[in-house]
Enzyme design. Structure first.
Site, short mmCIF file in Angstrom:
data_model
loop_
_atom_site.label_atom_id
_atom_site.label_comp_id
_atom_site.label_asym_id
_atom_site.label_seq_id
_atom_site.Cartn_x
_atom_site.Cartn_y
_atom_site.Cartn_z
N HIS A 55 118.91 -8.71 65.18
CA HIS A 55 117.66 -8.76 65.95
C HIS A 55 116.65 -9.63 65.21
CE1 HIS A 55 114.99 -6.96 68.93
NE2 HIS A 55 114.13 -6.57 68.01
N GLU A 63 122.44 -7.06 67.24
CA GLU A 63 121.04 -6.66 67.27
C GLU A 63 120.74 -5.52 66.31
OE1 GLU A 63 118.52 -7.89 69.10
OE2 GLU A 63 119.35 -8.84 70.89
N SER A 101 111.87 -8.74 72.06
CA SER A 101 111.91 -7.30 71.78
C SER A 101 110.86 -6.56 72.61
CB SER A 101 111.74 -7.06 70.27
OG SER A 101 112.07 -5.73 69.93
#
Length: 515
Positions: A422, A324, A202
């Site tokens: 995610h 995600e 990320s």
């Protein structure tokens, strides 16, 4: 000096002597300073060299994490992503090594994510123990400035005539200082400074790419692993960022950087909450703090850094999770009641007159799709999947090595609403589910399925760190992403390589200008 794993490890550095500990057969050194404390006059200054210490410094306990918002009891997805103590004296790193000897092992430097506002290299989730033991690697995780302390930008104002008066990205100067420290010192811990992989997830993956674009940093490592980099984010120009800084100053009740330096860090974090609300837009991932294209530390969007110059020779592994955006939107009641008209309006901000066609294209991929499902798929594509594929396409087209993956295994947690969200790949990559027991995200995953997939992914990451190629005997052949094959490894209950796995998203967004 005897630094075999069953003895208390002691290492001599130019800065001073360190004493670590042996944990489960791995030598561990915690809270090792890599730069001077960024406090007082060094707040919002580029990272400076640490002055060193006298005597033997104890390195057996974690130091404070970077100041950040803290939710007592955690959050409904990760169960928390940073816990006290916090302090702005936080520029330290942790090291895991099979032995502090002359072994010259490959090195993995991990940069945590957290939306530029949360996280810590000291979190048990990111313990380097499994990689050190299973891969005979030396693993380093770092703390760096986040939120207002790392990401505010003041331009020439507040810099007091320094060499680079309009430089920002203090977080990046921290990471560069840590990388430089690792390159100069890791041989003392059994590592090879000529074989360093920088990896992150990320915001940490965005950081990794930004380092690849820094002329000094790119000479200090050979490989990168980019897990869910949010390359679809618009990275503001100095003028755009100064508007954000002005808003933050109002929330903090200050007129300039000098007045902010007089405030205690808890007040700075409190003011960050106001900036959250000020910058939030419906249908977009909230990012009150961002990197800035200052032209000094960061000259271009990080998504472009691995395509040219010396960085083009860096080995790249890149991937994303299938859903995600479910991480930030699937459990939010405000989005659960989103209407088709609202989502069409959001789509139109990217696709203009094609919004109806794009909505239908997304809805067809999910039978019975609700408007929020279409929105989450759109955000996943815009922010993560499509720009990752574009990087893979560009490198493949130039004949540069790149391996791509998609993590597809859904979690049954929260009634299945999170799907392959995610962050879900992280415990599989580290193969350390015992360190994630606090995280609702992993609840209900079948242990047999979980452990087999974790073994496959964990060993692939080890192979890539060691050789620049993720293939290992325990999984099907993982081919490089090619201009024609578009081979992408799918990590699911069955691990398999798929040609053009993201083809639907790629073609739907083809020709759209990235930020």
């Amino acid at each position: 000096m005897d630094n075999t794993p069953d003895r208390t490890p002691v290492v001599d550095l130019a800065a001073g002597r360190l004493r670590g500990a042996v944990e489960e057969g791995i030598a561990v050194f915690r809270a090792v300073p890599y730069a001077a404390p960024p406090v007082g006059p060094l707040r919002w200054r580029p990272a400076q060299a640490h002055p060193g210490w006298s005597g033997v410094r104890d390195a057996t306990a974690d130091g404070p994490s970077a100041p950040q918002m803290y939710m007592e009891g955690g959050d409904p997805v990760l169960g928390g992503h940073g816990s006290p103590p916090f302090d702005d004296d936080c520029l330290t790193l942790n090291i895991w090594t099979p032995a502090a000897d002359g072994g010259r092992r490959p090195v993995l430097l991990w940069i945590h994510g957290g939306g530029f506002v949360s996280g810590s290299g000291s979190l048990p989730n990111y313990s380097g123990e499994t990689f050190a033991r299973d891969g005979d690697l030396v693993v380093v995780s770092i703390n760096y400035r986040i939120g207002p302390l790392g990401y505010l930008y003041f331009g020439a104002e507040g810099q007091d005539g320094q060499d680079d008066p309009e430089a920002g990205n203090f977080w990046l100067t921290d990471q560069l200082a840590a990388l430089r420290w690792v390159h100069e010192n890791i041989a003392r811990f059994g590592g090879d400074p000529g074989s360093i992989t920088v990896a992150g997830q990320s915001g940490g993956a965005m950081s990794t790419a930004a380092l690849a674009g820094h002329p000094e940093a790119q000479r200090l490592f050979q490989r990168v692993i980019l897990q869910s980099p949010p390359f679809g984010l618009h990275i503001p120009t100095p003028a755009e960022y100064l508007e954000r800084t002005a808003a933050y100053l109002q929330f903090a009740g200050a007129n300039n950087a000098d007045e902010l330096r007089d405030l205690p860090w808890p007040r700075l974090i409190e003011a960050a909450g106001g900036l959250f609300g000020h910058t939030m837009e419906w249908g977009y991932w909230p990012t009150p703090f961002l990197p800035v294209r200052d032209g000094v530390t960061l000259r271009e969007h990080p998504a472009q850094t691995l395509l040219h110059g010396a960085a083009a020779d860096i080995d790249v592994m890149i991937g994303w999770t299938r859903e995600e955006a479910n991480f930030g939107f699937a459990l939010d009641d405000r989005y659960a009641v989103a209407t088709q008209e609202q989502v069409l309006g959001r789509i139109a901000e990217t696709f203009a007159d094609d919004a109806d066609e794009v909505y239908d294209a997304y809805a067809r991929t999910r039978p019975g799709a609700r408007p929020v499902d279409v929105l989450m798929d759109l955000i996943t594509d815009e922010l993560f999947r499509v720009p990752c594929v574009e990087l893979a396409e560009a490198r493949a087209g130039a004949g540069r090595p790149v391996w791509a993956y998609q993590f597809d295994l859904p979690t049954p947690a929260c009634g299945g609403r999170l799907a392959a969200a995610h962050c879900l790949e992280l415990p599989f990559v580290f193969d350390n589910f015992d360190k994630w027991s606090h995280a609702p995200l992993i609840e209900g995953i079948d242990p047999a399925l979980r452990d087999g997939l974790a073994q496959s992914m964990h060993q692939a990451w080890i192979a890539f760190v060691r050789t620049g190629n993720p293939n290992h005997p325990g999984m099907p052949t993982w081919e490089r992403y090619g201009a024609e094959s578009r081979a992408t490894m799918r990590f699911d209950s069955v691990v398999t390589s798929v040609g053009d796995l993201a083809g639907h998203s790629r073609t739907l967004h083809e020709g759209r200008t990235r930020p």
